[in-house]
Design a protein around this motif. Structure first.
Motif, PDB file in Angstrom:
ATOM      1  N   ASP A   1       0.830  -1.208   0.000  1.00  0.00           N
ATOM      2  CA  ASP A   1       0.000   0.000   0.000  1.00  0.00           C
ATOM      3  C   ASP A   1       0.862   1.254   0.000  1.00  0.00           C
ATOM      4  N   LEU A   2       1.929   1.250   0.798  1.00  0.00           N
ATOM      5  CA  LEU A   2       2.802   2.419   0.850  1.00  0.00           C
ATOM      6  C   LEU A   2       3.534   2.601  -0.476  1.00  0.00           C
ATOM      7  N   SER A   3       3.985   1.516  -1.055  1.00  0.00           N
ATOM      8  CA  SER A   3       4.653   1.591  -2.349  1.00  0.00           C
ATOM      9  C   SER A   3       3.732   2.206  -3.404  1.00  0.00           C
ATOM     10  N   ALA A   4       2.484   1.783  -3.409  1.00  0.00           N
ATOM     11  CA  ALA A   4       1.527   2.320  -4.375  1.00  0.00           C
ATOM     12  C   ALA A   4       1.252   3.799  -4.114  1.00  0.00           C
ATOM     13  N   ALA A   5       1.119   4.161  -2.844  1.00  0.00           N
ATOM     14  CA  ALA A   5       0.842   5.553  -2.496  1.00  0.00           C
ATOM     15  C   ALA A   5       1.993   6.476  -2.885  1.00  0.00           C
ATOM     16  N   LEU A   6       3.215   5.988  -2.729  1.00  0.00           N
ATOM     17  CA  LEU A   6       4.393   6.783  -3.078  1.00  0.00           C
ATOM     18  C   LEU A   6       4.701   6.739  -4.579  1.00  0.00           C
TER      19      LEU A   6
END
Length: 252
Positions: free
Chosen positions: A43-48
């Motif tokens: 999720d963090l990878s996608a958000a960034l």
């Protein structure tokens, strides 16, 4: 308490004034199966919009990880040794692929790991060798390309882009975890100063700025402070001179 980012912000301003670009990549170690922590990493990878090179332990990998990676293309699997097992003598720094073992054993384990991961991940696997504990026998580097690898990744600024024919070195440079102490976040001011110093050395030509700047994380052991700092640092870099970098074996 909010960290003081001013030192890094000033350095990022110098980069922008000089018209420089920072290639930025992210490596996360010790993946074996799907977990709540891996969900959060994805999720963090996608958000960034910053892909993660997921260093997978071949011996312990489970099929559910391959299914999860297939559904999350921003996760890029690479090979994390074989079993993440320490073979160093007592009193020495931990290593699975150090000089303590015969070279043929090292290469057999590395090749076995690559074969297993290719069966699970197929074309999504990148043939990058990530030795556990970031330690690898120098003799082994010459032979990794023959075992099917096109890149190797450890920790710290590289001394050469190609340590052996057909092999690219792409290291990581900042690890936020206090491994020898709390196993939580290192003091933020120390990490911020370290990042600012590393970027200054790159800008001044003291270290190789062609090498992507690598963030190193370990999703399975993160607490909230580590997650928050990692996200804040990545956002700052990406808002400045950094551009996301993904390994392609054609680069080797």
């Amino acid at each position: 308490m909010t960290p003081d980012w001013s030192g890094l912000d000033r350095e990022l301003e110098h980069w922008q004034e000089a018209g420089l670009t920072l290639p930025l990549w992210w490596r996360d170690d010790d993946a074996m199966s799907q977990s709540a922590e891996l969900d959060r990493l994805a999720d963090l990878s996608a958000a960034l919009d910053l892909p993660v090179h997921l260093a997978v332990i071949p011996q312990g990998v489970t099929p559910d990880l391959a299914r999860f990676v297939a559904d999350h293309p921003q996760l890029i699997p690479v090979a994390h040794g074989w079993a993440h097992q320490n073979h160093a003598p007592a009193g020495e720094k931990k290593a699975e692929f150090g000089s303590h073992r015969p070279l043929d054993e090292l290469l057999d384990d590395a090749e076995r790991g690559l074969t297993r991961l290719r069966k699970l991940f197929g074309a999504s696997l990148r043939p990058m060798f990530v030795p556990p504990w970031n330690r690898v026998s120098p003799e082994m580097l010459t032979w990794l390309a023959g075992a099917g690898f096109t890149a190797v990744s450890t920790f710290g600024p590289r001394s050469s882009a190609k340590p052996a024919s057909g092999l690219l070195r792409v290291n990581t440079h900042l690890d936020p975890i206090d491994w020898k102490g709390s196993r939580s976040l290192l003091p933020p001011e120390r990490l911020i100063a370290q990042a600012a110093r590393q970027l200054r050395e790159r800008r001044l030509g003291d270290t190789d700025n062609a090498e992507p700047y690598g963030l190193l994380t370990h999703h399975l052991v993160h607490d909230e402070m580590v997650w928050e700092f990692t996200a804040a640092l990545a956002r700052r870099l990406l808002a400045g001179p950094a551009e996301a970098w993904i390994y392609d074996e054609r680069m080797s």
